[in-house]
Design a protein around this motif. Structure first.
Motif, short mmCIF file in Angstrom:
data_model
loop_
_atom_site.label_atom_id
_atom_site.label_comp_id
_atom_site.label_asym_id
_atom_site.label_seq_id
_atom_site.Cartn_x
_atom_site.Cartn_y
_atom_site.Cartn_z
N PRO A 50 68.55 -8.48 20.70
CA PRO A 50 69.08 -9.62 19.95
C PRO A 50 69.30 -10.81 20.87
O PRO A 50 69.54 -10.64 22.07
N GLY A 51 69.19 -12.00 20.31
CA GLY A 51 69.59 -13.17 21.09
C GLY A 51 68.48 -14.07 21.56
O GLY A 51 68.73 -15.04 22.28
N TYR A 52 67.22 -13.79 21.18
CA TYR A 52 66.12 -14.64 21.65
C TYR A 52 65.33 -15.26 20.51
O TYR A 52 65.20 -14.68 19.45
N GLN A 53 64.78 -16.42 20.80
CA GLN A 53 63.81 -17.06 19.90
C GLN A 53 62.78 -17.77 20.77
O GLN A 53 62.96 -17.86 21.99
N GLU A 54 61.74 -18.27 20.17
CA GLU A 54 60.72 -19.05 20.90
C GLU A 54 60.28 -18.36 22.20
O GLU A 54 60.56 -18.84 23.29
N ILE A 55 59.60 -17.23 22.04
CA ILE A 55 59.13 -16.51 23.23
C ILE A 55 57.69 -16.93 23.53
O ILE A 55 56.82 -16.85 22.65
N ASN A 56 57.45 -17.40 24.73
CA ASN A 56 56.10 -17.86 25.11
C ASN A 56 55.69 -17.27 26.45
O ASN A 56 56.52 -17.10 27.34
N PHE A 57 54.38 -17.00 26.56
CA PHE A 57 53.82 -16.50 27.82
C PHE A 57 52.85 -17.54 28.38
O PHE A 57 52.19 -18.24 27.61
N TYR A 58 52.79 -17.61 29.68
CA TYR A 58 51.91 -18.58 30.35
C TYR A 58 51.03 -17.84 31.35
O TYR A 58 51.52 -16.96 32.08
N LYS A 59 49.76 -18.26 31.41
CA LYS A 59 48.81 -17.57 32.28
C LYS A 59 48.77 -18.20 33.67
O LYS A 59 49.07 -19.37 33.83
N ASP A 60 48.37 -17.38 34.66
CA ASP A 60 48.17 -17.92 36.01
C ASP A 60 46.73 -18.39 36.18
O ASP A 60 45.94 -18.39 35.22
N TYR A 61 46.35 -18.77 37.40
CA TYR A 61 45.01 -19.33 37.65
C TYR A 61 43.91 -18.30 37.41
O TYR A 61 42.75 -18.68 37.29
N CYS A 62 44.26 -17.02 37.37
CA CYS A 62 43.23 -15.99 37.13
C CYS A 62 43.19 -15.59 35.65
O CYS A 62 42.51 -14.63 35.29
N GLY A 63 43.96 -16.27 34.82
CA GLY A 63 43.97 -15.95 33.39
C GLY A 63 44.87 -14.77 33.05
O GLY A 63 44.79 -14.22 31.95
N ILE A 64 45.75 -14.37 33.98
CA ILE A 64 46.67 -13.24 33.73
C ILE A 64 48.00 -13.81 33.21
O ILE A 64 48.51 -14.79 33.77
N ASP A 65 48.54 -13.17 32.16
CA ASP A 65 49.85 -13.60 31.66
C ASP A 65 50.88 -13.38 32.76
O ASP A 65 51.13 -12.23 33.16
N ARG A 66 51.46 -14.45 33.28
CA ARG A 66 52.24 -14.35 34.52
C ARG A 66 53.71 -14.76 34.36
O ARG A 66 54.57 -14.35 35.13
N VAL A 67 53.97 -15.58 33.33
CA VAL A 67 55.34 -16.08 33.18
C VAL A 67 55.75 -15.99 31.72
O VAL A 67 54.95 -16.31 30.84
N LEU A 68 56.98 -15.54 31.50
CA LEU A 68 57.48 -15.58 30.13
C LEU A 68 58.70 -16.49 30.07
O LEU A 68 59.49 -16.55 31.01
N VAL A 69 58.79 -17.21 28.96
CA VAL A 69 59.94 -18.09 28.72
C VAL A 69 60.52 -17.69 27.38
O VAL A 69 59.80 -17.61 26.39
N ALA A 70 61.82 -17.41 27.34
CA ALA A 70 62.47 -17.07 26.08
C ALA A 70 63.74 -17.90 25.97
O ALA A 70 64.51 -18.02 26.93
N LYS A 71 63.94 -18.47 24.78
CA LYS A 71 65.12 -19.31 24.56
C LYS A 71 66.23 -18.45 23.97
O LYS A 71 65.98 -17.61 23.09
N VAL A 72 67.44 -18.68 24.44
CA VAL A 72 68.58 -17.94 23.89
C VAL A 72 68.98 -18.63 22.59
O VAL A 72 69.21 -19.84 22.55
N THR A 73 68.98 -17.86 21.54
CA THR A 73 69.17 -18.42 20.21
C THR A 73 70.59 -18.96 20.00
O THR A 73 71.55 -18.53 20.63
N ASN A 74 70.69 -19.92 19.10
CA ASN A 74 71.99 -20.51 18.78
C ASN A 74 72.80 -19.59 17.87
O ASN A 74 74.01 -19.61 17.86
N GLU A 75 72.09 -18.81 17.08
CA GLU A 75 72.80 -17.89 16.17
C GLU A 75 72.63 -16.45 16.68
O GLU A 75 71.78 -16.20 17.55
N ASN A 76 73.40 -15.59 16.13
CA ASN A 76 73.31 -14.14 16.42
C ASN A 76 73.43 -13.82 17.89
O ASN A 76 72.95 -12.80 18.34
N GLN A 77 74.04 -14.75 18.66
CA GLN A 77 74.14 -14.41 20.09
C GLN A 77 75.20 -13.34 20.25
O GLN A 77 76.23 -13.37 19.58
N PRO A 78 74.95 -12.37 21.08
CA PRO A 78 75.88 -11.25 21.19
C PRO A 78 77.30 -11.65 21.62
O PRO A 78 78.23 -10.98 21.28
N ASN A 79 77.46 -12.74 22.39
CA ASN A 79 78.84 -13.03 22.86
C ASN A 79 79.54 -14.05 21.99
O ASN A 79 78.94 -14.73 21.18
#
Ligand code: GLN
Length: 271
Positions: free
Chosen positions: A242-271
């Motif tokens: 729970p707690g994430y939205q807008e999950i995106n992956f980014y590739k490196d120069y070899c075309g390998i998925d290398r980085v993930l970015v996930a935003k912490v949601t405004n709602e349903n956050q555990p704390n």
């Protein structure tokens, strides 16, 4: 630059181009040193440890066997964080770097984001010692706070009343332990502790993904480097947390998925 050029320019303390436009003969001492360097290389030691430094984000970092060598693909992660930092428009960005190693991520962020402070965690006191040298070389000591601890300890003991971070960034150890002995010889010279991601390589991701929504501000970002082939399992881990939205992956120069970015949601956050 070829390996030979790198060794020579480090020995002569000059740029690659100077080797050709202003060639200087090696002194006897430098010649002996070059032979030693070549021998170490033939024995499988990484070139960056032999010359004692590496370039990352256009900055020079001291490296030796105490730390993982910064990789070019980790610059993708840096570029992502720099873009997010602009989007967040916070007057002061609080960043957490888990497993800082040589300090390359923390220091580049402190250098390139004017109003920022970075908390840099590492389990290895030797790595922190070296990272502090890099901090001094880049004059960012006032912006970086080192904590010597296990990242999982830090994550599980973080209290909700502490000021949350805007961005959590990490290039955690992610190689499945059974694969380490199959890595190239020079990679095996790097600290095992910086590579070993447990049985399936996901040991650190599990804790980070579970705990990040408690540690980040609402609307803050989790930015992680990942290994080749880990996208699907990490997507699944994030989808089940729970707690994430807008999950995106980014590739490196070899075309390998290398980085993930996930935003912490405004709602349903555990704390
Ligand atoms: N990128 C390194 C490698 O492929 C691994 C670094 C890590 O485990 N974070 O060898």
């Amino acid at each position: 630059m070829t390996e030979e050029e790198l060794m020579l320019s480090s020995l002569l303390d000059c740029r690659r181009i100077d080797l050709y436009v202003d060639p200087k003969p090696l002194s006897l001492r430098q010649e002996k040193k070059l032979i030693q360097m070549q021998l170490r290389r033939r024995q499988g030691e990484p070139l960056q440890y032999i010359v004692g430094s590496v370039e990352f984000m256009g900055l020079n970092f001291v490296v030796d066997s105490r730390v993982l060598i910064p990789r070019p693909e980790t610059e993708i992660l840096l570029e992502r964080v720099l873009t997010l930092a602009q989007q967040l428009r916070s007057p002061h960005l609080r960043i957490l770097d888990l497993g800082t190693g040589s300090g390359n991520i923390a220091i580049s962020l402190a250098k390139f984001i004017d109003s920022s402070s970075v908390t840099a965690i590492d389990i290895s006191p030797e790595a922190i010692e070296l990272a502090k040298m890099n901090v001094k070389n880049h004059s960012v000591a006032s912006k970086i706070n080192f904590i010597h601890t296990d990242m999982i300890e830090y994550l599980s003991h973080y209290r909700a009343e502490e000021e949350p971070f805007d961005i959590l960034v990490s290039n955690p150890p992610y190689i499945p332990c059974a694969q380490i002995h199959r890595l190239p010889k020079d990679v095996q010279c790097e600290p095992r502790i910086a590579l070993d991601g447990g049985e399936d390589g996901l040991h650190f991701y599990r804790s980070i993904i579970e705990r990040a929504p408690f540690i980040l501000k609402r609307g803050g970002y989790l930015v992680l480097e990942l290994g080749d082939g880990q996208k699907v399992v990490l997507e699944e881990l994030l989808a089940n947390s729970p707690g994430y939205q807008e999950i995106n992956f980014y590739k490196d120069y070899c075309g390998i998925d290398r980085v993930l970015v996930a935003k912490v949601t405004n709602e349903n956050q555990p704390n």
